[in-house]
Scaffold this active site. Structure first.
Site, PDB file in Angstrom:
ATOM      1  N   THR A   1       0.818  -1.214   0.000  1.00 31.06           N
ATOM      2  CA  THR A   1       0.000   0.000   0.000  1.00 31.06           C
ATOM      3  C   THR A   1       0.850   1.261   0.000  1.00 31.06           C
ATOM      4  O   THR A   1       0.691   2.141  -0.856  1.00 31.06           O
ATOM      5  CB  THR A   1      -0.934  -0.004   1.226  1.00 31.06           C
ATOM      6  OG1 THR A   1      -1.781  -1.151   1.172  1.00 31.06           O
ATOM      7  CG2 THR A   1      -1.790   1.250   1.238  1.00 31.06           C
ATOM      8  N   VAL A   2       1.785   1.354   0.945  1.00 29.75           N
ATOM      9  CA  VAL A   2       2.607   2.569   1.041  1.00 29.75           C
ATOM     10  C   VAL A   2       3.613   2.628  -0.100  1.00 29.75           C
ATOM     11  O   VAL A   2       3.835   3.692  -0.696  1.00 29.75           O
ATOM     12  CB  VAL A   2       3.319   2.627   2.407  1.00 29.75           C
ATOM     13  CG1 VAL A   2       4.226   3.857   2.476  1.00 29.75           C
ATOM     14  CG2 VAL A   2       2.297   2.671   3.540  1.00 29.75           C
TER      15      VAL A   2
ATOM     16  N   VAL B   1       5.791   7.640  12.672  1.00 33.11           N
ATOM     17  CA  VAL B   1       4.898   8.123  13.731  1.00 33.11           C
ATOM     18  C   VAL B   1       3.836   9.023  13.109  1.00 33.11           C
ATOM     19  O   VAL B   1       4.151   9.991  12.421  1.00 33.11           O
ATOM     20  CB  VAL B   1       5.668   8.910  14.814  1.00 33.11           C
ATOM     21  CG1 VAL B   1       4.698   9.460  15.858  1.00 33.11           C
ATOM     22  CG2 VAL B   1       6.707   8.025  15.480  1.00 33.11           C
TER      23      VAL B   1
ATOM     24  N   ILE C   1       1.353  13.189   9.345  1.00 35.62           N
ATOM     25  CA  ILE C   1       1.561  14.382  10.173  1.00 35.62           C
ATOM     26  C   ILE C   1       3.063  14.602  10.359  1.00 35.62           C
ATOM     27  O   ILE C   1       3.749  13.710  10.849  1.00 35.62           O
ATOM     28  CB  ILE C   1       0.890  14.226  11.555  1.00 35.62           C
ATOM     29  CG1 ILE C   1      -0.582  13.837  11.401  1.00 35.62           C
ATOM     30  CG2 ILE C   1       1.023  15.507  12.357  1.00 35.62           C
ATOM     31  CD1 ILE C   1      -1.253  13.500  12.715  1.00 35.62           C
TER      32      ILE C   1
ATOM     33  N   GLU D   1      -6.125  -4.842  11.733  1.00 40.38           N
ATOM     34  CA  GLU D   1      -5.537  -6.061  11.190  1.00 40.38           C
ATOM     35  C   GLU D   1      -6.350  -7.274  11.641  1.00 40.38           C
ATOM     36  O   GLU D   1      -7.109  -7.222  12.612  1.00 40.38           O
ATOM     37  CB  GLU D   1      -4.092  -6.203  11.669  1.00 40.38           C
ATOM     38  CG  GLU D   1      -3.183  -5.044  11.282  1.00 40.38           C
ATOM     39  CD  GLU D   1      -2.868  -5.014   9.807  1.00 40.38           C
ATOM     40  OE1 GLU D   1      -3.045  -6.058   9.138  1.00 40.38           O
ATOM     41  OE2 GLU D   1      -2.454  -3.947   9.312  1.00 40.38           O
TER      42      GLU D   1
ATOM     43  N   ASP E   1       1.533  -0.750  19.490  1.00 37.94           N
ATOM     44  CA  ASP E   1       1.876   0.132  18.380  1.00 37.94           C
ATOM     45  C   ASP E   1       2.075   1.561  18.877  1.00 37.94           C
ATOM     46  O   ASP E   1       3.064   2.220  18.530  1.00 37.94           O
ATOM     47  CB  ASP E   1       0.763   0.077  17.329  1.00 37.94           C
ATOM     48  CG  ASP E   1       0.977   1.069  16.197  1.00 37.94           C
ATOM     49  OD1 ASP E   1       1.725   0.749  15.263  1.00 37.94           O
ATOM     50  OD2 ASP E   1       0.391   2.169  16.258  1.00 37.94           O
TER      51      ASP E   1
ATOM     52  N   LYS F   1       5.586   4.192  19.061  1.00 33.57           N
ATOM     53  CA  LYS F   1       5.613   5.562  18.552  1.00 33.57           C
ATOM     54  C   LYS F   1       5.963   6.554  19.657  1.00 33.57           C
ATOM     55  O   LYS F   1       6.721   7.512  19.428  1.00 33.57           O
ATOM     56  CB  LYS F   1       4.255   5.897  17.936  1.00 33.57           C
ATOM     57  CG  LYS F   1       3.942   5.071  16.697  1.00 33.57           C
ATOM     58  CD  LYS F   1       2.515   5.258  16.222  1.00 33.57           C
ATOM     59  CE  LYS F   1       2.212   4.403  15.003  1.00 33.57           C
ATOM     60  NZ  LYS F   1       0.794   4.498  14.586  1.00 33.57           N
TER      61      LYS F   1
ATOM     62  N   GLY G   1      -2.764   5.438   6.018  1.00 31.26           N
ATOM     63  CA  GLY G   1      -3.332   5.529   4.675  1.00 31.26           C
ATOM     64  C   GLY G   1      -2.254   5.589   3.625  1.00 31.26           C
ATOM     65  O   GLY G   1      -1.125   6.017   3.872  1.00 31.26           O
TER      66      GLY G   1
END
Length: 431
Positions: A14-15, A133, A137, A191, A202, A206, A303
């Site tokens: 995806t990324v 992270v 953003i 997931e 997770d 971060k 995303g």
């Protein structure tokens, strides 16, 4: 001075596909900003024979990482495949071959960041990790550059979109945890194995990264206190609203003269707090500095394109450094040794929900325990329980040390009149 920079991709999911898309669609803009062209020469995939919709046919697809890490023509490696130890081994070999690294891998940075940075310094390579992270953003760059002249004393934020989506649905629609989790999995927000998200792991990784950067201290993941959202009930959400709060999974890192404390846990935030309005899969990080005061970074925490945007921004930073001849100089060793704050020095407010025996003397027994540890209360609500001989009590304490509160909790559990302690959550702010 190089006119073309060649990139190798580790991962084309995806990324990774988002990175390819942005580099293709924004090619002229990137060339204008950096003064050079960017070409993706090769991408590591599990199955090179699988058909993929790529905007260019010149990219070599390979299932051998050596085709990328050992290629002398490749200048920068973009790692978006995930994994920890195996990925670490691959990247260390790449760095020794003089490759600059851009990664979105928070797990890798949280565990092996120090070793990777040391290797990069030795080999005059860059390592950037903005996308690790809060997705799109730019909070890492803001802390490293924009706030570099300030002393950061506290960071708190919603840094996991899956748990925030679940908490938002529970609060707004009154749906229980298990049902919302299933919906999040069906929509792709969670997931198949949601453990890392819902159990807070997770977010802990971060917050470890942010703490190292914000406090200039080599803080360890093992020192983060972690509690996930599995135990949150609709009753807790309802009572929190009644008390003037909303429940969110919040990562909190604090730094003062007694040391640093970092936690990830369900937290009651005042309804008027900016983080209380961060809903669905969005992330936000609230930063407190001596000079700037309070500031907040908000946006999509995951995303395809938001994360890929952060990755490409790091890539652009590498390109500029290559052309300036300043690669391998960005990393600065932490200024201070690790100082983990003792539990007796960690002061918070607490929310408790208890089931107690409905009989004379019950509150007196509880009050005696609280008084012994110097615990006083900001708010108390008492309700009828489902059982006729019991009462349900909700309490919000004033500030209390974690050590004293834990001792009081253990003593409460020893009372015959206390049938169960159903919930304990941290409280931030409020009256």
């Amino acid at each position: 001075m190089k006119q073309t920079i060649t990139v190798g991709l580790l991962g084309l999911g995806t990324v990774g596909s988002g990175v390819v898309e942005i580099l293709h669609d924004h090619k002229e803009r990137i060339q204008h900003k950096t003064g050079c062209d960017v070409t993706i020469k090769a991408a590591l995939v599990n199955d090179p024979s699988k058909k993929r919709e790529l905007p260019t046919s010149s990219t070599l697809l390979t299932d051998r990482h050596e085709d990328i890490t050992n290629d002398p023509d490749i200048d920068v490696i973009v790692e978006v495949m995930g994994g920890i130890d195996h990925t670490f081994t691959i990247l260390m070999k790449a760095i020794k071959n003089g490759k600059h690294i851009v990664t979105a891998n928070k797990d890798l940075i949280a565990k092996h960041g120090a070793e990777l940075f040391e290797a990069c310094q030795e080999n005059k390579c860059d390592l950037f990790y903005e996308a690790s992270v809060a997705g799109g953003i730019p909070v890492i760059r803001s802390i490293m550059d924009g706030l570099s002249s300030d002393r950061i004393t506290k960071m708190m934020g919603i840094v996991n979109g899956t748990t925030n989506y679940i908490m938002t649905k529970m609060a707004q629609e009154g749906v229980d945890f298990d049902s919302v989790l299933k919906e999040a999995q069906d929509l792709g927000f969670a997931e198949a194995d949601p453990t890392a998200d819902v159990d807070g792991l997770d977010a802990a990784r971060k917050m470890t990264i942010l703490s190292i950067l914000g406090f200039s201290m080599p803080y360890q993941l093992e020192d983060v206190d972690v509690k996930g959202i599995r135990g949150i009930s609709l009753e807790d959400i309802k009572y929190a609203e009644e008390l003037g709060y909303r429940i969110k999974l919040i990562g909190i890192a604090e730094n003062d003269e007694s040391g640093v404390s970092v936690s990830v846990e369900p937290t009651l935030l005042p309804i008027h707090h900016p983080l209380s309005s961060v809903n669905d899969e969005y992330n936000a990080v609230y930063v407190y500095g001596d000079a700037i005061g309070e500031t907040m970074f908000y946006g999509p925490g995951a995303g395809k394109l938001p994360t890929a945007t952060a990755v490409v921004s790091d890539l652009i930073a590498v390109l500029k450094n290559i052309r300036l001849g300043t690669t391998g100089t960005a990393y600065v060793q932490p200024q201070f040794p690790t100082q983990v704050k003792a539990k007796q020095q960690q002061w918070t407010k607490k929310y408790l929900r208890l089931q107690v025996q409905d009989q004379p003397g019950t509150l007196n027994e509880m009050t005696h325990i609280f008084a012994e540890y110097g615990i006083s209360f900001d708010q108390i609500i008492q309700r009828s329980s489902e059982k006729e001989d019991q009462r349900e009590i909700m309490m919000v304490t004033h500030q209390v040390s974690e050590e004293d509160f834990e001792k009081a909790r253990q003593d409460l559990e020893g009372l015959a009149s206390v049938k169960s302690i159903d919930s304990i959550f941290r409280v931030e702010g409020g009256s």
